[in-house]
Design an enzyme around this catalytic site. Structure first.
Site, PDB file in Angstrom:
ATOM      1  N   PHE A 115       0.802  -1.216   0.000  1.00 31.63           N
ATOM      2  CA  PHE A 115       0.000   0.000   0.000  1.00 31.63           C
ATOM      3  C   PHE A 115       0.837   1.269   0.000  1.00 31.63           C
ATOM      4  CE2 PHE A 115       0.649  -0.610   4.609  1.00 31.63           C
ATOM      5  CZ  PHE A 115       0.978   0.676   5.009  1.00 31.63           C
ATOM      6  N   LYS A 162      -1.275  -7.661  -8.597  1.00 35.48           N
ATOM      7  CA  LYS A 162      -2.198  -7.649  -7.467  1.00 35.48           C
ATOM      8  C   LYS A 162      -1.761  -6.522  -6.542  1.00 35.48           C
ATOM      9  CE  LYS A 162      -3.074  -8.522  -3.663  1.00 35.48           C
ATOM     10  NZ  LYS A 162      -3.624  -7.605  -2.565  1.00 35.48           N
ATOM     11  N   GLU A 211      -5.122  -3.851  -1.557  1.00 34.72           N
ATOM     12  CA  GLU A 211      -6.551  -3.558  -1.543  1.00 34.72           C
ATOM     13  C   GLU A 211      -6.864  -2.248  -0.829  1.00 34.72           C
ATOM     14  OE1 GLU A 211      -5.629  -6.094   2.078  1.00 34.72           O
ATOM     15  OE2 GLU A 211      -4.976  -5.900  -0.016  1.00 34.72           O
ATOM     16  N   SER A 238       5.716  -6.880   4.138  1.00 38.64           N
ATOM     17  CA  SER A 238       6.288  -7.218   5.437  1.00 38.64           C
ATOM     18  C   SER A 238       7.067  -8.527   5.362  1.00 38.64           C
ATOM     19  CB  SER A 238       5.187  -7.330   6.489  1.00 38.64           C
ATOM     20  OG  SER A 238       4.411  -8.496   6.266  1.00 38.64           O
ATOM     21  N   CYS A 274       9.643   1.407   3.518  1.00 41.50           N
ATOM     22  CA  CYS A 274      10.550   0.350   3.950  1.00 41.50           C
ATOM     23  C   CYS A 274      11.981   0.863   4.090  1.00 41.50           C
ATOM     24  CB  CYS A 274      10.500  -0.835   2.991  1.00 41.50           C
ATOM     25  SG  CYS A 274      11.216  -0.505   1.372  1.00 41.50           S
ATOM     26  N   GLU A 277       9.397  -3.663  13.294  1.00 49.40           N
ATOM     27  CA  GLU A 277       9.129  -2.635  12.295  1.00 49.40           C
ATOM     28  C   GLU A 277       7.802  -1.962  12.626  1.00 49.40           C
ATOM     29  OE1 GLU A 277       9.262  -2.073   7.472  1.00 49.40           O
ATOM     30  OE2 GLU A 277       8.434  -3.945   8.252  1.00 49.40           O
TER      31      GLU A 277
END
Length: 505
Positions: free
Chosen positions: A158, A182, A185, A235, A290, A390
């Site tokens: 995202f 993909k 969402e 992740s 990240c 994280e």
């Protein structure tokens, strides 16, 4: 009358399959929010395994013609896409801000970094050139070339709904593959916009497809027999799962995981430069990067001065709606905001000092947004989850160490190895750091050392799974396979029968 009673019904976001939207009426739906408003603005269609089959089938049908299209004609399509993207990037930035929440300038920066990869990929005829060796044996030549692997799946996060897909699909398409993307969402519309733009640029139907959804859609891609490779960013637990599942299914995998990025500050560093860098790298995109700096490792005796300078700069930051010219926007969902905020409570319990508490921020935006201001936590114990996990939000931790050696040992003992930086004016210390630190991407007085497009992106340890980094030359190697051809054209005296082992001579 309430806002919910007067609001328009949520937009419905379909898949993109075989060159056009595909909206199955019986699909499950997921919510999509405007994080700055805290309201649901859309519903995204979730894919079933059957919908994934449909997308992969379209990509499979399109693959032979796209693979065999001349390099020149593939280049024309991608050049046209680049020009359209450049002309209309403001549209895409507005979509990103509306669904992710990052400020418009940051959204435009994301697009620019993705476009760098696209521009690098446009040089693919040079990158994909093979090798030729003449007369390796009497009358025998050897040449090699690279071919696309087939249908490639890209599963993106995202936090960069445009840039991360563009780390992969321009390289995959340039090499002659077809793609099923993909996206997350949580902010799916950027992927749909890119798909429509690719079609407008002349990409044939079925070459680029988009399916939305959750684990059901991901698993269908991982298990599909016609998907040749999987690229993922997210992740670490999910990256590990994807790597194992896709590899078990016989696919190529590059799965980039999480991070806990450190900035080591030596006593000779320019502390004003360090403070600016820590704020920029810690709170840009609300820390949902990240490569964000989440830990400042201060070698004493500079910590008190550095914390004061960072605090001073944080006081001038404006948190609010990304469309209002603020410095930092909201977090992507209310659940994520609450999870990040819970680490501030944890810091109190673990004995750390919360210098700036972002939970008390007064935003330049409506009260219902998913707000959490920049947070600074000093004297964080290395045993605290605030340090070891994280957080993926605007929380900057300060850990104090007595020496360079203690700082490097701290960095190397962590589970992650994505990015790190050293701030110093000592060239010898910087050179030593590059050699000793066990991390894949290193900055020297650069807080976010994301490599440019013609290098490659990827970390070490639990930050990456698979043998190949993203984009750059390694990206092209991931999306292609090499063939080596040994050739002899027989002359009048072909040599006769010889059952010995072939050798040069």
């Amino acid at each position: 009358m309430s806002e919910s009673a007067t609001a328009a019904p949520p937009e419905r976001i379909p898949h993109w399959i075989d060159g056009s939207p595909f909206d199955p009426v019986d699909a499950r739906l997921g919510p999509v929010y405007d994080p700055a408003l805290g309201v649901r603005t859309a519903s995204v269609v979730f894919a079933t395994p059957g919908h994934v089959d449909r997308a992969v089938a379209a990509a499979t049908r399109a693959f032979p013609a796209w693979r065999d299209l001349s390099m020149a004609r593939r280049q024309v399509v991608l050049f046209r896409f680049r020009e359209l993207l450049n002309d209309r990037k403001d549209e895409l930035a507005a979509i990103i801000t509306g669904q992710h929440g990052k400020v418009l300038s940051d959204a435009l920066g994301e697009i620019a970094r993705g476009q760098e990869v696209l521009e690098f990929a446009l040089g693919f005829p040079e990158i994909l050139k093979g090798a030729f060796s003449r007369n390796v044996s009497s009358g025998v030549d050897v040449h090699s070339f690279r071919e696309p692997v087939g249908v490639t799946a890209v599963i993106s996060p995202f936090n960069f709904p445009a840039m991360v897909p563009m780390w992969f699909f321009p390289v995959a398409l340039a090499a002659g593959n077809t793609v099923v993307l993909k996206p997350s969402e949580k902010d799916p519309s950027a992927a749909m916009w890119l798909a429509a733009l690719l079609t407008e640029a002349g990409l044939p139907d079925g070459v680029f497809n988009v399916v939305h959804g959750d684990k059901t859609a991901v698993d269908a891609l991982l298990e599909h027999p016609d998907v040749a490779s999987v690229s993922f960013v997210g992740s670490t637990p999910i990256a590990s799962y994807i790597y194992e599942a896709a590899a078990r299914a016989g696919k190529r995998v590059q799965a980039l995981g999480g991070a806990k990025n450190h900035m080591l500050v030596l006593p000779d560093a320019d502390l004003d430069l360090v403070a600016d860098a820590a704020v920029n790298a810690g709170f840009g995109s609300a820390g949902e990067r990240c490569m964000a700096v989440s830990v400042v490792v201060a070698v004493e005796p500079v910590a008190d001065t550095l914390v004061a300078k960072i605090t001073e700069r944080m006081a001038g930051l404006r948190t609010g709606d990304g469309r209002r010219g603020c410095d930092m926007g909201p977090l992507v969902t209310r659940e994520h905001r609450d999870k990040v905020a819970s680490f501030i409570d944890l810091a109190h319990r673990d004995g750390a000092v919360v210098v700036v508490d972002g939970r008390s921020v007064v935003p330049d935006g409506v009260p219902g947004g998913f707000w959490l201001g920049p947070t600074l936590i000093d004297r964080v114990p290395s045993t605290s989850k605030v340090y070891t996990e994280e957080i993926f939000g605007p929380v900057l931790s300060v850990v104090r160490v007595a020496s360079y050696e203690e700082g490097v040992d701290l960095i190397n003992s962590g589970a992650f190895g994505n990015g790190t930086a050293i701030f110093t004016n000592d060239g010898g210390a910087a050179r030593r750091f590059q050699n000793e630190v066990q991390v894949g991407m290193i900055g020297v007085n650069v807080p976010i050392p994301v490599p440019v497009a013609y290098h490659s992106f990827g970390g070490w340890k639990a930050s990456a799974f698979g043998d190949t980094k993203a984009y750059g030359t390694q990206g092209f190697h991931f999306f292609t396979r090499e063939k080596a051809v040994t050739t002899r054209w027989p002359g009048p005296d072909h040599g006769g029968i010889d059952l010995g082992f072939p050798s040069t001579g």
